[in-house]
Design a protein around this motif. Structure first.
Motif, PDB file in Angstrom:
ATOM      1  N   SER A 122      19.455 -12.271  26.349  1.00 52.17           N
ATOM      2  CA  SER A 122      19.947 -11.611  27.560  1.00 52.17           C
ATOM      3  C   SER A 122      20.630 -12.562  28.530  1.00 52.17           C
ATOM      4  CB  SER A 122      18.785 -10.920  28.283  1.00 52.17           C
ATOM      5  OG  SER A 122      17.785 -11.870  28.639  1.00 52.17           O
ATOM      6  N   GLU A 123      20.497 -13.857  28.328  1.00 54.88           N
ATOM      7  CA  GLU A 123      21.038 -14.831  29.270  1.00 54.88           C
ATOM      8  C   GLU A 123      22.504 -15.143  28.976  1.00 54.88           C
ATOM      9  OE1 GLU A 123      17.807 -17.883  30.614  1.00 54.88           O
ATOM     10  OE2 GLU A 123      17.547 -17.577  28.468  1.00 54.88           O
ATOM     11  N   THR A 124      23.239 -15.525  30.015  1.00 52.37           N
ATOM     12  CA  THR A 124      24.633 -15.930  29.855  1.00 52.37           C
ATOM     13  C   THR A 124      24.688 -17.319  29.258  1.00 52.37           C
ATOM     14  OG1 THR A 124      25.306 -14.603  31.751  1.00 52.37           O
ATOM     15  CG2 THR A 124      26.820 -16.331  31.041  1.00 52.37           C
ATOM     16  N   ARG A 125      25.540 -17.486  28.248  1.00 52.31           N
ATOM     17  CA  ARG A 125      25.618 -18.759  27.546  1.00 52.31           C
ATOM     18  C   ARG A 125      26.682 -19.669  28.141  1.00 52.31           C
ATOM     19  NH1 ARG A 125      23.595 -20.062  22.769  1.00 52.31           N
ATOM     20  NH2 ARG A 125      22.129 -18.605  21.825  1.00 52.31           N
ATOM     21  N   ALA A 130      19.818 -15.665  15.885  1.00 51.08           N
ATOM     22  CA  ALA A 130      18.664 -16.543  15.716  1.00 51.08           C
ATOM     23  C   ALA A 130      17.705 -16.437  16.891  1.00 51.08           C
ATOM     24  CB  ALA A 130      19.137 -17.985  15.541  1.00 51.08           C
ATOM     25  N   ALA A 131      18.265 -16.400  18.102  1.00 56.33           N
ATOM     26  CA  ALA A 131      17.414 -16.317  19.283  1.00 56.33           C
ATOM     27  C   ALA A 131      16.564 -15.057  19.262  1.00 56.33           C
ATOM     28  CB  ALA A 131      18.276 -16.352  20.547  1.00 56.33           C
ATOM     29  N   GLU A 132      17.173 -13.938  18.905  1.00 57.68           N
ATOM     30  CA  GLU A 132      16.432 -12.676  18.920  1.00 57.68           C
ATOM     31  C   GLU A 132      15.467 -12.575  17.738  1.00 57.68           C
ATOM     32  OE1 GLU A 132      15.094  -9.189  20.551  1.00 57.68           O
ATOM     33  OE2 GLU A 132      16.271 -10.854  21.374  1.00 57.68           O
ATOM     34  N   ASP A 161       9.827 -18.987  21.622  1.00 57.72           N
ATOM     35  CA  ASP A 161      10.740 -18.992  22.761  1.00 57.72           C
ATOM     36  C   ASP A 161      12.061 -19.630  22.365  1.00 57.72           C
ATOM     37  OD1 ASP A 161       8.885 -17.830  24.488  1.00 57.72           O
ATOM     38  OD2 ASP A 161       8.006 -19.773  25.004  1.00 57.72           O
ATOM     39  N   SER A 162      13.150 -18.985  22.761  1.00 57.06           N
ATOM     40  CA  SER A 162      14.479 -19.512  22.506  1.00 57.06           C
ATOM     41  C   SER A 162      15.200 -19.740  23.828  1.00 57.06           C
ATOM     42  CB  SER A 162      15.290 -18.542  21.638  1.00 57.06           C
ATOM     43  OG  SER A 162      14.745 -18.434  20.343  1.00 57.06           O
ATOM     44  N   TYR A 163      16.063 -20.740  23.829  1.00 54.86           N
ATOM     45  CA  TYR A 163      16.801 -21.117  25.033  1.00 54.86           C
ATOM     46  C   TYR A 163      18.279 -21.280  24.673  1.00 54.86           C
ATOM     47  CZ  TYR A 163      11.989 -22.476  26.099  1.00 54.86           C
ATOM     48  OH  TYR A 163      10.630 -22.484  26.262  1.00 54.86           O
ATOM     49  N   GLU A 208      17.065  -6.897  10.791  1.00 52.37           N
ATOM     50  CA  GLU A 208      17.788  -5.664  11.118  1.00 52.37           C
ATOM     51  C   GLU A 208      17.514  -5.252  12.558  1.00 52.37           C
ATOM     52  OE1 GLU A 208      16.488  -2.935   8.167  1.00 52.37           O
ATOM     53  OE2 GLU A 208      17.494  -3.994   6.516  1.00 52.37           O
ATOM     54  N   GLN A 209      16.263  -5.422  12.986  1.00 47.83           N
ATOM     55  CA  GLN A 209      15.906  -5.091  14.363  1.00 47.83           C
ATOM     56  C   GLN A 209      16.640  -6.018  15.333  1.00 47.83           C
ATOM     57  OE1 GLN A 209      11.666  -5.082  15.043  1.00 47.83           O
ATOM     58  NE2 GLN A 209      11.881  -4.799  17.257  1.00 47.83           N
ATOM     59  N   ALA A 210      16.691  -7.305  15.001  1.00 40.85           N
ATOM     60  CA  ALA A 210      17.365  -8.282  15.866  1.00 40.85           C
ATOM     61  C   ALA A 210      18.849  -7.952  16.008  1.00 40.85           C
ATOM     62  CB  ALA A 210      17.187  -9.689  15.297  1.00 40.85           C
ATOM     63  N   GLU A 211      19.492  -7.569  14.920  1.00 35.10           N
ATOM     64  CA  GLU A 211      20.918  -7.246  14.976  1.00 35.10           C
ATOM     65  C   GLU A 211      21.180  -5.984  15.803  1.00 35.10           C
ATOM     66  OE1 GLU A 211      23.212  -8.988  11.190  1.00 35.10           O
ATOM     67  OE2 GLU A 211      21.745  -7.444  10.688  1.00 35.10           O
ATOM     68  N   GLN A 212      20.290  -5.027  15.718  1.00 34.05           N
ATOM     69  CA  GLN A 212      20.448  -3.820  16.522  1.00 34.05           C
ATOM     70  C   GLN A 212      20.347  -4.152  18.004  1.00 34.05           C
ATOM     71  OE1 GLN A 212      17.462  -1.133  15.043  1.00 34.05           O
ATOM     72  NE2 GLN A 212      18.510  -0.785  13.095  1.00 34.05           N
ATOM     73  N   ILE A 213      19.380  -4.990  18.363  1.00 33.42           N
ATOM     74  CA  ILE A 213      19.200  -5.373  19.762  1.00 33.42           C
ATOM     75  C   ILE A 213      20.405  -6.180  20.258  1.00 33.42           C
ATOM     76  CG2 ILE A 213      17.773  -6.720  21.352  1.00 33.42           C
ATOM     77  CD1 ILE A 213      15.376  -6.060  19.497  1.00 33.42           C
ATOM     78  N   ALA A 214      20.990  -6.986  19.350  1.00 34.86           N
ATOM     79  CA  ALA A 214      22.075  -7.895  19.721  1.00 34.86           C
ATOM     80  C   ALA A 214      23.455  -7.246  19.667  1.00 34.86           C
ATOM     81  CB  ALA A 214      22.058  -9.122  18.812  1.00 34.86           C
ATOM     82  N   ALA A 215      23.540  -5.976  19.316  1.00 30.03           N
ATOM     83  CA  ALA A 215      24.841  -5.333  19.091  1.00 30.03           C
ATOM     84  C   ALA A 215      25.756  -5.423  20.316  1.00 30.03           C
ATOM     85  CB  ALA A 215      24.647  -3.880  18.678  1.00 30.03           C
ATOM     86  N   GLN A 216      25.221  -5.184  21.505  1.00 31.47           N
ATOM     87  CA  GLN A 216      26.042  -5.238  22.718  1.00 31.47           C
ATOM     88  C   GLN A 216      26.524  -6.654  22.978  1.00 31.47           C
ATOM     89  OE1 GLN A 216      27.370  -2.850  24.623  1.00 31.47           O
ATOM     90  NE2 GLN A 216      28.404  -4.511  25.720  1.00 31.47           N
ATOM     91  N   LYS A 217      25.654  -7.644  22.743  1.00 25.35           N
ATOM     92  CA  LYS A 217      26.051  -9.043  22.921  1.00 25.35           C
ATOM     93  C   LYS A 217      27.157  -9.402  21.940  1.00 25.35           C
ATOM     94  CE  LYS A 217      24.428 -11.602  25.309  1.00 25.35           C
ATOM     95  NZ  LYS A 217      24.789 -12.079  26.661  1.00 25.35           N
ATOM     96  N   PHE A 218      27.053  -8.924  20.696  1.00 25.86           N
ATOM     97  CA  PHE A 218      28.104  -9.179  19.707  1.00 25.86           C
ATOM     98  C   PHE A 218      29.447  -8.622  20.186  1.00 25.86           C
ATOM     99  CE2 PHE A 218      25.492  -9.635  15.517  1.00 25.86           C
ATOM    100  CZ  PHE A 218      24.807 -10.695  16.086  1.00 25.86           C
ATOM    101  N   ALA A 219      29.427  -7.437  20.785  1.00 24.06           N
ATOM    102  CA  ALA A 219      30.663  -6.830  21.278  1.00 24.06           C
ATOM    103  C   ALA A 219      31.281  -7.665  22.398  1.00 24.06           C
ATOM    104  CB  ALA A 219      30.379  -5.408  21.774  1.00 24.06           C
ATOM    105  N   GLU A 220      30.454  -8.207  23.271  1.00 20.67           N
ATOM    106  CA  GLU A 220      30.951  -9.068  24.348  1.00 20.67           C
ATOM    107  C   GLU A 220      31.568 -10.343  23.768  1.00 20.67           C
ATOM    108  OE1 GLU A 220      27.639  -9.805  26.875  1.00 20.67           O
ATOM    109  OE2 GLU A 220      27.339  -7.683  27.373  1.00 20.67           O
ATOM    110  N   ILE A 221      30.936 -10.903  22.752  1.00 21.98           N
ATOM    111  CA  ILE A 221      31.449 -12.116  22.109  1.00 21.98           C
ATOM    112  C   ILE A 221      32.813 -11.840  21.483  1.00 21.98           C
ATOM    113  CG2 ILE A 221      31.062 -13.695  20.176  1.00 21.98           C
ATOM    114  CD1 ILE A 221      28.018 -13.416  20.810  1.00 21.98           C
ATOM    115  N   ASP A 222      32.934 -10.715  20.813  1.00 22.49           N
ATOM    116  CA  ASP A 222      34.212 -10.363  20.180  1.00 22.49           C
ATOM    117  C   ASP A 222      35.316 -10.173  21.219  1.00 22.49           C
ATOM    118  OD1 ASP A 222      33.295 -10.491  17.571  1.00 22.49           O
ATOM    119  OD2 ASP A 222      32.730  -8.371  17.496  1.00 22.49           O
ATOM    120  N   ALA A 223      34.987  -9.591  22.345  1.00 17.29           N
ATOM    121  CA  ALA A 223      35.984  -9.377  23.392  1.00 17.29           C
ATOM    122  C   ALA A 223      36.481 -10.710  23.954  1.00 17.29           C
ATOM    123  CB  ALA A 223      35.394  -8.517  24.513  1.00 17.29           C
ATOM    124  N   ASN A 224      35.569 -11.651  24.161  1.00 15.27           N
ATOM    125  CA  ASN A 224      35.969 -12.979  24.631  1.00 15.27           C
ATOM    126  C   ASN A 224      36.835 -13.689  23.599  1.00 15.27           C
ATOM    127  OD1 ASN A 224      34.811 -12.933  27.159  1.00 15.27           O
ATOM    128  ND2 ASN A 224      32.926 -13.947  26.518  1.00 15.27           N
TER     129      ASN A 224
END
Length: 422
Positions: A316-319, A300-302, A310-312, A16-32
């Motif tokens: 926060s990094e651009t994929r 998964a990364a978060e 460590d995840s790669y 749940e914590q990971a999804e909260q942190i990733a919420a903005q990234k999810f929004a960017e993915i949906d926009a793309n």
């Protein structure tokens, strides 16, 4: 909590914590995904896709309207002059091999400008395997490599020095079995510009596997001459049952088609055996399916960052692709992760993956891959060579809900074995 799977509350809290942190990234993915979905729809409409395009042909396949229209749709979507999209490509490596043999001739030089290519290309090139087996080097093609920088990035200065005289500058977009970053379209553009500046006639070829629809542009949009990929990865949207594509400059695509079929016939032959509909439909779904894979990867990364791994790339990094590499450090953690992912697969969840001697690889490989299409790494899968640093390369997830559960079950398997959250 889950009504259907046993997940420890501690893992659920971290999820749940990971999804909260990733919420903005999810929004960017949906926009793309929305942008790329519109791009695909526009290509279908402009090229007049119709039901007759879905009918298959047999025999020589002369006049197959579906095959011809699919090539045009792919070319438009990928911002290319032409495309060669066929179910007869058995893998991404096969499509890459066709492209390399299609444009290279005896005495030409192939220069890998992003370090050593993926394991399965080593025998194609001739840097491993038995001499005389028909590799590029057997046919008199010279091979060279430009090492990456210490940070795993292309060394533009070294490329500029090495590329003059090379017939092909070869870029591998995805990371392969390494921890270096997958390259973004912007980074590929820098390589293209470097090559053009010092050697304008050199063909820039990009292994685009795992990269399609991750961003709003493809390497052909920034000057790459050829891009190549597999339809059981991103571009097939989990619906294409097999196949691959080569797209780019029209003259080069034609040369590649001569290698796939024969000189003088090229793209004009090749029956489709009722595969057209799946390839059209897979492409139509691909932007959203890739988005689900990207969300699964970000989650998964978060999640595993919160567990101390460590995840790669990090969240926060651009994929540049859909793959997340997670460094575990021990064979026990790596094996437990893969076996846990398998338990969340919709197909063959009862199977326990073990390391084995996989064709084309130099080390034993463990692979979790319970998929509707065998080996389709747009579906949730995880694989790794059993060697240092004992990292896993995870990709796919055709729905975020199923991908999320697969990752949670991997964590649960590691917890059940006493390897995490001690």
């Amino acid at each position: 909590m889950s009504d259907f799977f046993r997940i420890d509350p501690r893992i659920m809290q971290l999820a749940e914590q990971a999804e909260q942190i990733a919420a903005q990234k999810f929004a960017e993915i949906d926009a793309n995904a929305a942008y790329n979905g519109e791009k695909v729809l526009a290509a279908f409409i402009k090229n007049r896709v119709s039901e007759p395009c879905f009918y298959g042909s047999t025999g020589y396949g002369y006049g197959d309207i579906g095959r011809e229209t699919l090539d045009k749709v792919y070319a438009q979507v990928l911002d290319a002059e032409d495309a060669l999209v066929r179910h007869t490509f058995v893998s991404g490596t096969h499509a890459l091999s066709v492209a390399l043999f299609g444009v290279l001739r005896p005495g030409d030089k192939l220069l890998a400008v992003t370090g050593k290519p993926y394991d399965t290309l080593e025998e194609v090139i001739g840097i491993s395997g038995t001499p005389g087996n028909g590799s590029l080097m057997d046919y008199g093609v010279e091979y060279g490599e430009v090492p990456l920088t210490g940070g795993g990035l292309p060394d533009l200065d070294a490329i500029a020095q090495a590329v003059p005289g090379a017939k092909v500058a070869y870029i591998q977009r995805s990371r392969g079995y390494s921890l270096r970053p997958a390259y973004t379209v912007e980074q590929i553009q820098e390589i293209v510009q470097t090559v053009r500046r010092v050697s304008p006639d050199t063909i820039v070829m990009v292994d685009n596997c795992y990269g399609e629809f991750v961003q709003r542009r493809e390497p052909t949009s920034v000057g790459a001459d050829l891009i190549i990929g597999s339809l059981i990865k991103n571009a097939g949207g989990s619906i294409a049952q097999t196949g691959g594509y080569i797209a780019g400059r029209k003259d080069l695509v034609e040369l590649c088609s001569y290698r796939l079929t024969c000189v003088g016939m090229g793209k004009e032959v090749g029956c489709t055996l009722h595969q057209n509909k799946e390839m059209f439909l897979g492409l139509f779904f691909a932007p959203d399916v890739v988005a689900n894979a990207l969300k699964t990867a970000a989650f998964a990364a978060e999640l595993f960052r919160l567990m101390g791994f460590d995840s790669y790339p990090a969240l926060s990094e651009t994929r540049g692709d859909i793959i997340t590499a997670i460094r575990f450090g021990t064979p026990e953690l790596l094996t437990a992760f893969c076996q846990g992912v398998q338990k969340g697969a919709p197909v063959d969840a009862f199977v326990t993956p073990e390391p084995w001697d996989m064709p084309g690889y130099t080390s034993q490989v463990i692979m979790a891959a319970g998929a509707f299409t065998m080996g389709a790494s747009i579906e949730l899968s995880a694989d790794a060579p059993m060697r240092e640093p004992y990292a896993v390369w995870m990709q796919g997830g055709i729905t975020y809900a199923s991908g999320r559960i697969g990752i949670l079950l991997a964590a649960q398997e590691m917890l059940d074995r006493g390897l995490i959250l001690k």
